[in-house]
Design an enzyme around this catalytic site. Structure first.
Site, mmCIF file in Angstrom:
data_model
loop_
_atom_site.group_PDB
_atom_site.id
_atom_site.type_symbol
_atom_site.label_atom_id
_atom_site.label_comp_id
_atom_site.label_asym_id
_atom_site.label_seq_id
_atom_site.Cartn_x
_atom_site.Cartn_y
_atom_site.Cartn_z
ATOM 1 N N SER A 20 0.838 -1.191 0.000
ATOM 2 C CA SER A 20 0.000 0.000 0.000
ATOM 3 C C SER A 20 0.876 1.245 0.000
ATOM 4 O O SER A 20 1.895 1.294 0.696
ATOM 5 C CB SER A 20 -0.913 0.013 1.231
ATOM 6 O OG SER A 20 -1.681 1.203 1.275
ATOM 7 N N GLU A 21 0.470 2.268 -0.769
ATOM 8 C CA GLU A 21 1.296 3.473 -0.909
ATOM 9 C C GLU A 21 1.538 4.191 0.412
ATOM 10 O O GLU A 21 2.515 4.918 0.555
ATOM 11 C CB GLU A 21 0.642 4.467 -1.891
ATOM 12 C CG GLU A 21 0.490 3.964 -3.303
ATOM 13 C CD GLU A 21 -0.913 3.471 -3.595
ATOM 14 O OE1 GLU A 21 -1.522 3.962 -4.559
ATOM 15 O OE2 GLU A 21 -1.398 2.610 -2.840
ATOM 16 N N ASN A 22 0.621 4.030 1.369
ATOM 17 C CA ASN A 22 0.794 4.755 2.626
ATOM 18 C C ASN A 22 1.794 4.096 3.564
ATOM 19 O O ASN A 22 1.981 4.540 4.682
ATOM 20 C CB ASN A 22 -0.554 4.919 3.344
ATOM 21 C CG ASN A 22 -1.177 3.603 3.741
ATOM 22 O OD1 ASN A 22 -0.974 2.595 3.083
ATOM 23 N ND2 ASN A 22 -1.931 3.597 4.819
#
Length: 473
Positions: A325-327
């Protein structure tokens, strides 16, 4: 505290103020406070540039934002991954008309931001999420600019992305073209670093020496933003004694503030979600089940919002797929959000280094349009709808990562989404490897175009096959 902080000058110390239970420390490198007193943000003036940490509403410094709201400062330029929701966090500053420009990657759930932008009341500079993370990291490292492949062949490179509209809908400010250079046969854009006057970030715990740790994925943009501002203010949930956590576990040194906050999330998942029609559910399920066949054992995969994310529910129990996930999560479980054994957390600049460095095997995204040769459009309809590119431009920029698009074959108005040429602003040029809809699966070749590989039933192809005809709008 003065004895514990010998590096502070006497002029940086001032006594407790009315209604405040703690002393306050203010210095060029450190801004701390143990209450909700506006001393934390009192030096932020009209026209200042501030970076605000978090990803959505996870790790948002809501008390610092509330304190800034009370100061009434105006014409702020705010740099943030996204802008949350209209009635919380940055949405409050927009509602009070204190923000002149937002620099972000994703508007998301903030309808107020979108409406102010389309009405010509707010400047919106949209930046690919990985580019934004690297611009902030570079600013903190003293690197003035860098080259990235993200956005080549799109409006990010060519210029012309609307930044501000006039009230009557005409373009007032547009993005400028980027300088392009070629390295080893590939094209890269020059992007400039970001530094801010102030950074407002949210931590989990700090010790009394000012060392800060973050919890889970909340470090996201908070960590790089700590390093790219002249003055950084951090609010934390708890201040602990020195030595409570090992030195190697410290994420950011020499900043601390003690705050309590209200926990909020952007999208509540419950049994009361809006029910899909039976036909739409059947269509989406058909796409999801076919998309799940793209997973292979041992893959590192990033899934976009919507249909792609739902495909993870159909991963075979006999295989291991590492969801990214990008976060800042690797080893993602199901919504809402779990982390599997062996998973880990990291900051957003590290997350996009994995993406841009080609360490992912597969990314699965939704789309508004895909062209015959694999151009992808999925982030805005000029003058009508703007969500932002988020991390999609970064995800499709690595030639080492396979890109699969999952989408319904036609729009609600029965207009095909697979086109000879995209009419909406591109997310990436010739980047899609496969298209999966409820009607068919196409492999995409950069030069030869589409090859039909899967259909719902057998059929013959007319020798007079031609592009789909339609009445001009």
């Amino acid at each position: 505290w003065p004895e514990a902080q010998p590096r502070l000058l006497a002029r940086d110390w001032h006594p407790q103020q009315a209604g405040c239970s703690r002393a306050h420390v203010l210095s060029p490198a450190l801004s701390t406070c143990g209450c909700l007193h506006p001393c934390m943000v009192k030096d932020i003036s009209d026209g200042a540039t501030i970076t605000v940490g978090a990803f959505g509403l996870c790790g948002i410094p809501e008390n610092l934002i509330a304190a800034l709201l009370r100061t009434g400062v105006k014409d702020l330029q705010v740099v943030s991954s996204n802008v949350g929701v209209e009635d919380f966090g940055l949405g409050l500053l927009m509602a009070s008309r204190q923000v002149r420009r937002i620099v972000c990657s994703y508007v998301g759930e903030n309808t107020l931001c979108e409406s102010q932008y389309l009405a010509g009341e707010l400047e919106l500079e949209l930046t690919p999420q990985g580019t934004l993370a690297e611009r902030i990291r570079a600013g903190g490292a003293g690197v003035p600019a860098f080259y990235t492949p993200t956005g080549y062949g799109t409006l990010v490179q060519e210029g012309g992305v609307p930044i501000r509209y006039t009230p009557d809908g005409h373009l007032a400010i547009m993005s400028q073209p980027r300088e392009v250079r070629e390295f080893q046969g590939d094209h890269f854009l020059l992007e400039r670093a970001i530094r801010a006057d102030f950074a407002l970030v949210k931590g989990w715990k700090a010790d009394r020496a000012g060392n800060v740790v973050f919890r889970g994925s909340a470090r996201s943009f908070n960590v790089p933003m700590c390093k790219a501002a002249d003055v950084t203010a951090v609010e934390v949930e708890e201040i602990v004694d020195v030595g409570t956590f090992p030195p190697e576990d410290i994420h950011v040194p020499n900043i601390y503030v003690d705050r309590k906050y209200e926990k909020r999330i952007e999208r509540l998942t419950s049994g009361k979600r809006k029910m899909e029609t039976a036909k739409r559910k059947e269509v989406r399920t058909r796409i999801i089940r076919r998309a799940a066949l793209e997973f292979e054992d041992g893959m590192y995969v990033n899934l976009g919002i919507g249909i792609p994310l739902l495909a993870s529910n159909f991963i075979s129990p006999s295989m291991t797929v590492h969801l990214h996930s990008e976060n800042g999560i690797l080893g993602l479980g199901k919504q809402t959000v779990t982390v599997l054994p062996g998973g880990c957390f990291f900051a957003s600049d590290d997350s996009f280094a994995m993406i841009q460095g080609g360490h992912l095997h597969l990314t699965m995204l939704g789309a508004m349009q895909v062209s015959r040769y694999g151009d992808l459009a999925n982030w805005m309809i000029p003058g009508k709808k703007v969500k932002g590119m988020g991390g999609a431009m970064d995800l499709v920029s690595s030639p080492k990562t396979r890109v699969v698009v999952t989408m319904e074959h036609c729009t609600k108005d029965n207009i095909p989404k697979i086109m000879e040429k995209c009419t909406m602003p591109l997310t990436g040029k010739q980047c899609v490897d496969r298209i999966i809809t409820e009607k068919a699966v196409f492999d995409v070749h950069r030069k030869r175009g589409l090859t039909l590989t899967d259909t719902g039933c057998a059929f013959a192809v007319s020798p007079n096959l031609r592009p789909m005809q339609h009445v001009a709008p």
